[in-house]
Design an enzyme around this catalytic site. Structure first.
Site, short mmCIF file in Angstrom:
data_model
loop_
_atom_site.label_atom_id
_atom_site.label_comp_id
_atom_site.label_asym_id
_atom_site.label_seq_id
_atom_site.Cartn_x
_atom_site.Cartn_y
_atom_site.Cartn_z
N LEU A 82 49.20 40.91 62.56
CA LEU A 82 50.44 40.16 62.84
C LEU A 82 51.08 39.58 61.58
CD1 LEU A 82 48.22 38.92 65.33
CD2 LEU A 82 50.52 38.61 66.24
N ALA A 83 50.35 39.53 60.45
CA ALA A 83 50.88 38.88 59.25
C ALA A 83 52.19 39.55 58.85
CB ALA A 83 49.88 38.97 58.10
N THR A 130 58.13 44.69 66.59
CA THR A 130 59.27 44.06 67.26
C THR A 130 60.19 45.10 67.90
OG1 THR A 130 61.35 42.93 66.75
CG2 THR A 130 60.32 44.06 64.94
N ASP A 131 60.96 44.67 68.90
CA ASP A 131 61.96 45.58 69.50
C ASP A 131 63.15 45.78 68.56
OD1 ASP A 131 63.09 43.04 69.71
OD2 ASP A 131 63.64 43.22 71.82
N GLU A 132 63.23 44.96 67.49
CA GLU A 132 64.40 45.05 66.60
C GLU A 132 64.44 46.37 65.83
OE1 GLU A 132 65.32 41.37 64.57
OE2 GLU A 132 64.31 40.21 66.12
N TYR A 155 64.77 42.71 57.73
CA TYR A 155 63.54 42.43 58.50
C TYR A 155 63.18 43.63 59.38
CZ TYR A 155 60.71 40.82 62.46
OH TYR A 155 59.74 40.72 63.44
N SER A 158 62.07 46.66 57.50
CA SER A 158 60.70 46.57 56.96
C SER A 158 59.67 46.77 58.08
CB SER A 158 60.47 45.24 56.24
OG SER A 158 60.45 44.15 57.14
N LYS A 159 59.95 46.26 59.27
CA LYS A 159 59.02 46.45 60.39
C LYS A 159 59.03 47.92 60.84
CE LYS A 159 56.82 43.80 62.28
NZ LYS A 159 55.46 43.23 62.02
N LYS A 194 63.67 29.38 63.96
CA LYS A 194 64.11 30.31 65.00
C LYS A 194 64.90 29.52 66.04
CE LYS A 194 61.57 33.59 63.11
NZ LYS A 194 60.16 33.66 63.17
N ASP A 285 79.22 33.80 61.65
CA ASP A 285 78.24 34.71 62.24
C ASP A 285 77.24 35.20 61.19
OD1 ASP A 285 77.06 36.13 64.24
OD2 ASP A 285 78.80 37.41 64.68
N ARG A 286 76.05 35.57 61.66
CA ARG A 286 75.04 36.20 60.80
C ARG A 286 75.57 37.56 60.34
NH1 ARG A 286 69.42 37.17 63.78
NH2 ARG A 286 68.82 35.16 62.92
P1 NAD Z 1 55.26 33.75 61.81
O1 NAD Z 1 56.25 33.80 60.71
O2 NAD Z 1 55.20 32.54 62.68
O3 NAD Z 1 53.78 33.94 61.23
C1 NAD Z 1 53.47 34.89 60.25
C2 NAD Z 1 52.10 34.54 59.68
O4 NAD Z 1 51.78 35.51 58.68
C3 NAD Z 1 52.04 33.17 58.99
O5 NAD Z 1 50.90 32.46 59.40
C4 NAD Z 1 51.99 33.52 57.50
O6 NAD Z 1 51.28 32.55 56.75
C5 NAD Z 1 51.28 34.86 57.52
N1 NAD Z 1 51.61 35.67 56.34
C6 NAD Z 1 52.85 35.92 55.85
N2 NAD Z 1 52.75 36.69 54.74
C7 NAD Z 1 51.43 36.94 54.55
C8 NAD Z 1 50.70 37.69 53.59
N3 NAD Z 1 51.32 38.31 52.58
N4 NAD Z 1 49.35 37.75 53.70
C9 NAD Z 1 48.71 37.11 54.72
N5 NAD Z 1 49.35 36.38 55.65
C10 NAD Z 1 50.70 36.29 55.57
O7 NAD Z 1 55.50 35.07 62.65
P2 NAD Z 1 55.42 35.31 64.23
O8 NAD Z 1 56.72 34.97 64.82
O9 NAD Z 1 54.18 34.71 64.76
O10 NAD Z 1 55.28 36.91 64.24
C11 NAD Z 1 54.01 37.52 64.14
C12 NAD Z 1 54.18 39.03 64.20
O11 NAD Z 1 54.81 39.40 65.43
C13 NAD Z 1 55.07 39.59 63.09
O12 NAD Z 1 54.51 40.81 62.66
C14 NAD Z 1 56.42 39.81 63.77
O13 NAD Z 1 57.11 40.86 63.14
C15 NAD Z 1 55.98 40.16 65.17
N6 NAD Z 1 56.95 39.82 66.23
C16 NAD Z 1 57.48 38.57 66.31
C17 NAD Z 1 58.36 38.26 67.35
C18 NAD Z 1 58.94 36.88 67.51
O14 NAD Z 1 59.79 36.66 68.38
N7 NAD Z 1 58.54 35.90 66.73
C19 NAD Z 1 58.69 39.24 68.29
C20 NAD Z 1 58.11 40.51 68.18
C21 NAD Z 1 57.23 40.79 67.15
P1 TYD Z 2 66.32 34.16 65.98
O1 TYD Z 2 65.54 33.10 66.70
O2 TYD Z 2 66.49 34.02 64.50
O3 TYD Z 2 65.65 35.55 66.36
P2 TYD Z 2 66.17 37.07 66.07
O4 TYD Z 2 67.24 37.04 65.06
O5 TYD Z 2 64.94 37.73 65.55
O6 TYD Z 2 66.61 37.59 67.40
O7 TYD Z 2 67.76 34.24 66.62
C1 TYD Z 2 67.94 34.47 68.00
C2 TYD Z 2 69.43 34.58 68.27
O8 TYD Z 2 70.05 33.32 68.02
C3 TYD Z 2 70.14 35.56 67.35
O9 TYD Z 2 71.18 36.19 68.08
C4 TYD Z 2 70.73 34.69 66.26
C5 TYD Z 2 71.04 33.40 66.99
N1 TYD Z 2 70.94 32.15 66.21
C6 TYD Z 2 71.99 31.22 66.24
O10 TYD Z 2 73.01 31.43 66.91
N2 TYD Z 2 71.84 30.07 65.52
C7 TYD Z 2 70.74 29.80 64.77
O11 TYD Z 2 70.67 28.74 64.11
C8 TYD Z 2 69.67 30.76 64.76
C9 TYD Z 2 68.43 30.53 63.93
C10 TYD Z 2 69.81 31.93 65.50
#
Ligand code: NAD
Ligand code: TYD
Length: 349
Positions: A82-83, A130-132, A155, A158-159, A194, A285-286
């Site tokens: 997951l890192a 991720t679904d992205e 992002y 890279s995934k 987020k 917008d982003r």
């Molecule tokens: P997060 O950013 O909360 O956590 C990432 C963790 O990885 C952190 O603890 C960080 O310290 C560690 N890390 C980062 N770089 C590192 C490195 N070089 N070596 C070792 N550890 C490292 O992320 P998350 O939201 O928990 O996501 C976890 C995984 O799930 C990711 O691979 C992400 O792409 C995937 N994912 C996330 C979501 C989401 O909504 N958050 C959805 C689908 C998939």
């Molecule tokens: P985010 O939580 O960054 O997840 P992701 O970009 O991976 O989907 O963003 C979720 C949605 O919310 C995305 O459409 C961008 C939007 N967003 C805002 O409108 N304002 C914010 O401050 C952030 C962080 C995200």
């Protein structure tokens, strides 16, 4: 005893996966490898840190000699990876960190597994994605496992790249792998950059809630513990070489989601209805903002019997309760207070 290496276990989703594996599988020795970047926080695992089948290791997956030494020291049977660098906005500001950790770091781990497993049976590399990677949808349609990849942010690119490499190691070297691609997660321990935890934090402190563009973008939200359950199922029962999509069947426009969150927060904080909604602020917008993500999770539902357990209202209410009970966590993680402490405690490798 089976040794399971979980990378990124101190982060948001990783902490829930580590806890589940440690508690539900006492016969596993769980090694949590995490570099403790700004997103990693060992407080997320305080309740299980003394369990005999759990060990934390600080380290960087980009550091090849370190991984070689780690795989030499421990006989690792399986990896749940997951890192990652995980935030789209940060990837727009600084793509290189995403290339290093998400691509180079993943390849380093694949190489370490390949070398140490060398055709042995009973091994598995479960890559969390991720679904992205599938790009952006219009108002219709769903991402399926067969949907062609079309990543559009640094992002997601890279995934996508790491997913391709994981599959390539399976096809080329026979490395036993499985991949899961999940929609947006929410719940306890998510870093408040987020959308959902950022909005909770801002509402709590009566600060503006930034909504990108018109707030029309759609995400499919899944409670993080439902994701951890899906990962457990795929890890144990998934077919090697296969991909599983995981989603909440729970699409929300950002603006509607934030309005619901504002209503829940007004109630919890005993505020006049409408006070929190007044904080909504539309901002620029982003760049390259994907319009809509939505997942078809028929495969994991039919093949492995998984479905999300919580409704969105239940999950969101639990999430708000958690953040309100853990204001101190929020304050410390956003102030970066942990970093120097961890450097002193574990060194920085
Ligand atoms: P997060 O950013 O909360 O956590 C990432 C963790 O990885 C952190 O603890 C960080 O310290 C560690 N890390 C980062 N770089 C590192 C490195 N070089 N070596 C070792 N550890 C490292 O992320 P998350 O939201 O928990 O996501 C976890 C995984 O799930 C990711 O691979 C992400 O792409 C995937 N994912 C996330 C979501 C989401 O909504 N958050 C959805 C689908 C998939
Ligand atoms: P985010 O939580 O960054 O997840 P992701 O970009 O991976 O989907 O963003 C979720 C949605 O919310 C995305 O459409 C961008 C939007 N967003 C805002 O409108 N304002 C914010 O401050 C952030 C962080 C995200």
């Amino acid at each position: 005893m089976t040794t399971l290496l979980i990378t990124g276990g101190a982060g948001f989703i990783g902490s829930h996966v580590v806890r589940k594996m440690v508690m539900d599988h006492p016969d596993y020795r769980v090694l949590n490898l995490d570099q403790l970047t700004y997103a990693g926080n060992l407080e997320n695992l305080k309740d299980i840190e003394d369990r005999p089948n759990y060990q934390f290791i600080r380290g960087d997956i980009v550091n090849e000699p370190f991984l070689e030494e780690l795989f030499g020291r421990h006989q690792i049977d399986s990896v749940i990876h997951l890192a990652a660098e995980s935030h789209v906005d940060r990837s727009i500001a600084n793509p290189t960190a995403f290339i290093n950790t998400n691509i180079v770091g993943t390849v380093n781990l694949l190489n370490a597994c390949r070398q140490s497993w060398d055709g042995k049976k009973g091994k598995l590399f479960h890559h969390i994605s991720t679904d992205e990677v599938y790009g952006s949808l219009g108002s219709e349609g769903l991402f399926r496992e067969e949907t062609p990849y079309d990543p559009r942010s640094p992002y997601s690119a890279s995934k996508a790249s790491s997913d391709h490499l994981v599959r390539a190691y399976h096809h080329t070297y026979g490395l036993p792998i499985v991949i899961s691609n999940c929609s947006n997660n929410y719940g306890p321990n998510q870093f408040p950059e987020k959308l959902i935890p950022l909005a909770i934090n801002n509402i709590l402190h009566m600060k503006p809630i930034p909504i990108y563009g018109k707030g029309e973008n759609v995400r499919d939200w899944l409670y993080v513990k439902d994701h951890a359950t899906a990962i457990d199922l795929i890890f144990h029962q998934g077919t090697q070489g296969r991909t599983y999509n995981i989603g909440g069947l729970n699409e929300w426009k950002n603006i509607d989601l934030i309005r619901l969150l504002c209503r829940i927060m007004d109630q919890k904080l005993n505020r006049e209805p409408g006070i929190s909604e007044g904080l909504i602020t539309f901002v620029k917008d982003r760049a390259g903002h994907d319009l809509r993500y939505a997942i078809d999770s028929t495969r994991i539902q039919n093949e492995l019997g998984w479905k999300p357990l919580l409704t969105f209202e239940q999950g969101l209410t639990r999430t708000v309760d958690w953040y309100l009970e853990n204001e101190e966590w929020m304050r410390r993680i956003t102030s970066g207070a942990y970093q120097s402490y961890y450097d002193q405690q574990y060194g920085n490798r």
